[in-house]
Enzyme design. Structure first.
Site, short mmCIF file in Angstrom:
data_model
loop_
_atom_site.label_atom_id
_atom_site.label_comp_id
_atom_site.label_asym_id
_atom_site.label_seq_id
_atom_site.Cartn_x
_atom_site.Cartn_y
_atom_site.Cartn_z
CG ASP A 1 -1.80 1.24 1.26
OD1 ASP A 1 -2.67 1.37 0.38
OD2 ASP A 1 -1.61 2.08 2.17
CD GLU B 1 -5.53 1.02 -4.03
OE1 GLU B 1 -6.73 1.35 -4.03
OE2 GLU B 1 -4.78 1.22 -3.06
CG ASP C 1 -1.22 3.49 5.64
OD1 ASP C 1 -2.21 3.85 4.98
OD2 ASP C 1 -0.43 4.28 6.17
#
Length: 417
Positions: free
Chosen positions: A191, A275, A356
């Protein structure tokens, strides 16, 4: 696979003059060819072929008084500039027709002698590496190269670059075989953020170095000194180079750091899941400077390139996947949360999550689920799934989220559908 190896070169004063002359000739040939194609388009004629353009803007132009100085440089960089124009047009037409993915590509435009970055390319006929380590360039001579590492194979071409800070580089293209690393059992989700650069699904954290923020004081001083200089003066040119050198130092430091981080991640993990961030959109917001300073796109690109080279797998999770809203323990979707909320407790199971770390675990689970359901996998139940999927996988099926609120995955306690 093709790789580039770049080295700093140190041309003499005479060689710098010869390079500047070659830069200018290649630029003029490019602009003349572009003008000829634009005129053909305006007259309703078909685009001139590459061989016809070469005769027009190089061979015949050398015989005229206006372009006689084209004969003072090697012909190889001039031909390569025409090939660059062909590539630019091909990219435009492929973008218009949909054959080229990514951002739309516009029509080629004329080059300016005021561009701070200059480049020219030599093929095998225009360069060779001497036994003493010097790089011989046609019509330029033997240039000293700072060999920081050995070339793994004979280069097929070399591009000479002049950056805004006045540094010269030689970028060699070599063809090498992929170096697959031993397979591992570890997979990781990442992340990315600004407070901390990256949080891994295993709990490890990479701090944000903030290279641009740390150098702001020197950059501002150099920019103020530049603004005081008269336009067109030699002192302004010197001040401009100082600003360019300050920015180049920041960029080089960031790139070195990114290479070290991505190499470590690829060597320690068999599969990495990220992501798909909208970096272009975030770069237009109030955090634009911090977003550009982070270099997320470069981080992802380096991971993808090194994964393809070393036999690793990269999975890209869709940007609409609610990684910060799902509980990584029970899969309950708890709704959106402002960025100020760094910790939250799941409303279903009561587990306290770091924002996170929980997102990284959800990205890992989503990436693993997409990899198991990737196109080309086995159809029959119970069939063995290949250990290594394609180098880059993109996706994340989002159709089940509104109906069930649970994301199918295979880690963190979320069941596999």
């Amino acid at each position: 696979m093709h790789l580039r190896y770049s080295y700093r070169i140190c041309p003499t004063a005479g060689q710098r003059s010869a390079l500047a002359r070659t830069f200018g000739c290649a630029r003029v040939v490019y602009n003349d060819a572009l003008a000829a194609r634009k005129q053909a388009r305006k007259d309703g004629l078909p685009y001139p072929k590459g061989t016809d353009l070469q005769k027009l803007v190089i061979t015949e132009a050398k015989r005229t008084a206006e372009r006689a100085w084209l004969a003072s440089v090697g012909v190889d960089p001039l031909i390569q500039s025409l090939r660059d124009l062909d590539t630019a047009y091909r990219n435009f037409f492929d973008s218009v027709s949909g054959r080229r993915a990514g951002r739309p590509v516009g029509l080629p435009h004329f080059k300016s002698k005021r561009d701070n970055r200059q480049s020219l390319r030599f093929t095998r006929n225009g360069f060779r590496i001497r036994g003493n380590g010097k790089l011989n360039l046609a019509r330029i001579g033997d240039v000293r190269v700072k060999w920081s590492r050995v070339l793994p194979a004979d280069p097929s071409s070399v591009t000479i670059l002049l950056d805004p800070s006045g540094r010269y580089y030689a970028s060699f293209v070599v063809d090498v075989e992929p170096e697959h690393l031993p397979e591992l059992d570890t997979e990781i989700g990442i992340d990315l953020g600004l407070t901390t650069y990256a949080v891994m699904s295993d709990g490890s954290v990479i701090d944000n170095p903030r290279f641009l923020r740390k150098a702001e004081k020197k950059l501002k001083a150099a920019q103020r000194a530049l603004s005081r200089k008269a336009k067109g003066s030699k002192n302004r040119a010197k001040a401009r180079r100082k600003v360019a050198k300050a920015h180049a130092k920041v960029a080089d430091t960031r790139m070195d750091w990114l290479h070290k981080q991505t190499t470590g991640i690829i060597r320690e993990n068999q599969a990495v899941y990220l992501e798909d961030l909208n970096v272009r959109g975030l770069g237009r917001g109030r955090l634009a400077r911090s977003v550009h300073d982070a270099g997320w796109s470069t981080f992802r690109r380096l991971l993808e390139e090194k994964a393809a080279r070393y036999g690793r797998t990269i999975g890209i999770v869709h940007r609409a996947f609610p990684s910060s809203q799902l509980c990584s323990e029970c899969g309950h979707r708890d709704g959106p949360k402002p960025l100020a909320v760094r910790e939250w407790a799941c409303g279903a199971c009561g587990v306290l999550h770091d924002r996170d770390l929980n997102a990284a675990r959800n990205i890992l689970a989503a990436g693993q689920a997409d990899r198991l359901n990737a196109p080309g996998g086995p159809v029959r139940p119970g069939a063995a799934i290949p250990r290594q999927a394609r180098p880059v996988e993109r996706g994340t099926h989002l159709g089940d989220l509104p109906r069930t609120g649970v994301r199918a995955a295979g880690a963190g306690g979320i069941p596999v559908l």
